[in-house]
Design an enzyme around this catalytic site. Sequence first.
Site, PDB file in Angstrom:
ATOM      1  CG  LEU A  75     -32.022  28.279 -32.829  1.00  0.00           C
ATOM      2  CD1 LEU A  75     -30.699  28.714 -33.588  1.00  0.00           C
ATOM      3  CD2 LEU A  75     -32.323  26.963 -32.480  1.00  0.00           C
ATOM      4  CG  ASP A  76     -34.401  28.952 -26.049  1.00  0.00           C
ATOM      5  OD1 ASP A  76     -35.384  29.537 -26.490  1.00  0.00           O
ATOM      6  OD2 ASP A  76     -34.407  28.131 -25.508  1.00  0.00           O
ATOM      7  CE  LYS A  77     -29.802  37.979 -24.726  1.00  0.00           C
ATOM      8  NZ  LYS A  77     -29.858  38.982 -23.738  1.00  0.00           N
TER       9      LYS A  77
ATOM     10  NE  ARG B  14     -32.734  26.733 -21.548  1.00  0.00           N
ATOM     11  CZ  ARG B  14     -32.860  28.023 -21.366  1.00  0.00           C
ATOM     12  NH1 ARG B  14     -33.577  28.704 -22.648  1.00  0.00           N
ATOM     13  NH2 ARG B  14     -32.887  28.813 -20.510  1.00  0.00           N
TER      14      ARG B  14
END
Length: 318
Positions: free
Chosen positions: A139-141, A238
């Site tokens: 997962l992204d930060k 996104r």
Amino acid sequence: MTDKITMTAVVPESLDGARLDQIAANLFSEYSRGRLQTWIKEGCLLVNSHQLRSKDKLTAGDVLVLITELPAPEEGHWQAEPVQLDIVFEDDDILVLNKPAGTVVHPAAGNRSGTLMNGLLHYCPALQNLPRAGIVHRLDKDTTGLMVVAKTLQAHHRLVRQLQKREVSRQYESVVLGVLTAGGTVDEPLGRHPVMRKKRAVIQSGKESVTHYRVISRFRAHTHIQCQLETGRTHQIRVHMTHIRHPLVGDPVYGGRLNIPGGCSPQLAAILRGFKRQALHAARLGFIHPITGDEVSWEVPLPEDMLNLLAILKADMS
């Protein structure tokens, strides 16, 4: 360190007369054909207790026995560190956790410590023997929510295979700009941005990327949506939502300039100005347990910042 492998299989009628390497690739599908051919050559994979060649043909009922040690992959010397982990489920084979915002998954330039991988190696040192410390997907930060980590090599291979075959269910919740009238599907290829190399973009030479979305609730100038990933590309939700002109609230990379709806309450204006991450949460995760074969799934509630955002969006409508 090494990981011991001991496996047995019987040649079924459907593979009668096939080559040993073909049968091995079918019966031990979690390993590559090249690796299996090496094990056959080294005598680690026997047929009826005898060493054969990859091209030898087998008969239904023949017994294959694989006994070997797999060297630990070279992943770099990552430091084990105490990092708080929100573990949702754990058994001998897998670990499911709820990642908070602000936590980087893998160490990289600028983030060599304090990552999820550092914490996993501290919590379970045996993960050093697995690719990426058993992390199956990332997962992204600043994206929150569910991730699965494999604790054994066999579990890792089988989970990766499920991801490749699109058999892992991943549902996200997000808050986007604009009012969506209905759900839909974004089927647009993604690749590196041609100019800004750290970003992703819809480009025709990119990889197939499919995101399904549906409306959960609508507000005056925003929509709470659920997204179902069919593929799992970097920044997929996104980029796809920005592509259809509904970027995620707070997205610092793809969200564009801050958008404060005209006539909104001071509370909503304040929370929109202070929301500094993409409003994205991996809420549900489901797959076939890599060892038991059972269907398993988990769900975690939205984090506090997204709950507050939704509450204020709702209040702004009254």
